[in-house]
Design a protein around this motif. Sequence first.
Motif, mmCIF file in Angstrom:
data_model
loop_
_atom_site.group_PDB
_atom_site.id
_atom_site.type_symbol
_atom_site.label_atom_id
_atom_site.label_comp_id
_atom_site.label_asym_id
_atom_site.label_seq_id
_atom_site.Cartn_x
_atom_site.Cartn_y
_atom_site.Cartn_z
ATOM 1 N N ASP A 1 78.243 45.974 38.354
ATOM 2 C CA ASP A 1 78.836 47.115 39.184
ATOM 3 C C ASP A 1 77.423 47.573 40.002
ATOM 4 O OD1 ASP A 1 80.695 49.134 39.915
ATOM 5 O OD2 ASP A 1 79.056 50.480 39.242
ATOM 6 N N GLU B 1 76.859 47.197 44.199
ATOM 7 C CA GLU B 1 76.852 48.474 44.978
ATOM 8 C C GLU B 1 75.489 48.565 45.825
ATOM 9 O OE1 GLU B 1 76.962 51.910 42.189
ATOM 10 O OE2 GLU B 1 79.126 51.758 42.351
ATOM 11 N N TYR C 1 82.881 47.198 48.504
ATOM 12 C CA TYR C 1 83.210 47.214 46.977
ATOM 13 C C TYR C 1 83.160 48.527 46.697
ATOM 14 C CZ TYR C 1 82.117 47.180 42.190
ATOM 15 O OH TYR C 1 82.237 47.269 40.682
ATOM 16 N N LYS D 1 86.780 50.657 45.339
ATOM 17 C CA LYS D 1 86.478 51.265 43.714
ATOM 18 C C LYS D 1 86.746 52.610 43.912
ATOM 19 C CE LYS D 1 83.094 51.777 40.415
ATOM 20 N NZ LYS D 1 81.526 51.633 39.826
#
Length: 211
Positions: free
Chosen positions: A101, A105, A114, A118
């Motif tokens: 993650d 990011e 992303y 999300k």
Amino acid sequence: MKLKPRRTFSYIANKALQLFLQGLIVIVPIAVTVYAAVWLFTAIDSILPNIVRTLFPDHARFQEKIITIPGLNFIILILLIIFIGWISSLFFISRLVAFFDRILEHTPGIKFIYTSVKDFLEAFAGNKKKFDKPVLVNVDGADVWRVGFITHEDAASFGLNDHAVVYVPHAYAVSGITYIVPKERIKLLTHTSSADAMKFTISGGVTEVEG
């Protein structure tokens, strides 16, 4: 007393139009709902076969016999997502997911896509639900109010501590507008659920709201 032919025709035409509109009211919501459900089911049911064909192109004959059973891929995909949700909650896996993650990011280009997807999903279903505080917000005239949802209690990131961030959905659309509004121009809807507020807004004010 007999009705004049012209008056009789007008009555029949108006009655037919009334019944036609009534029929539309009955059938259109059902037809749209069924169509949307079938489309969603078909779209989800085709995801797994496409993935399998891409990863294992040499097993096309086996795929045609097994993965084309209607509904099977839908069930498998749902179970697979549930399984992924379960293993992602395990300590080691959750740390691994958090690691990837952070990478996504901070990857240029991918970061925007992303984080946007999300945050959007988490706003509805994750631990960071954002559309759970319905409000009336004044962004137009003095006594004109819109139905929206507080997404941030303050706008400190923009140097506006006495403001809040409110998202106002559009009617009959999945889009909306984000406003940064002074807190005194926001009224919490304490007796209205988030679902009712969202339905009321998206339906253009047609849906009844229990206050």
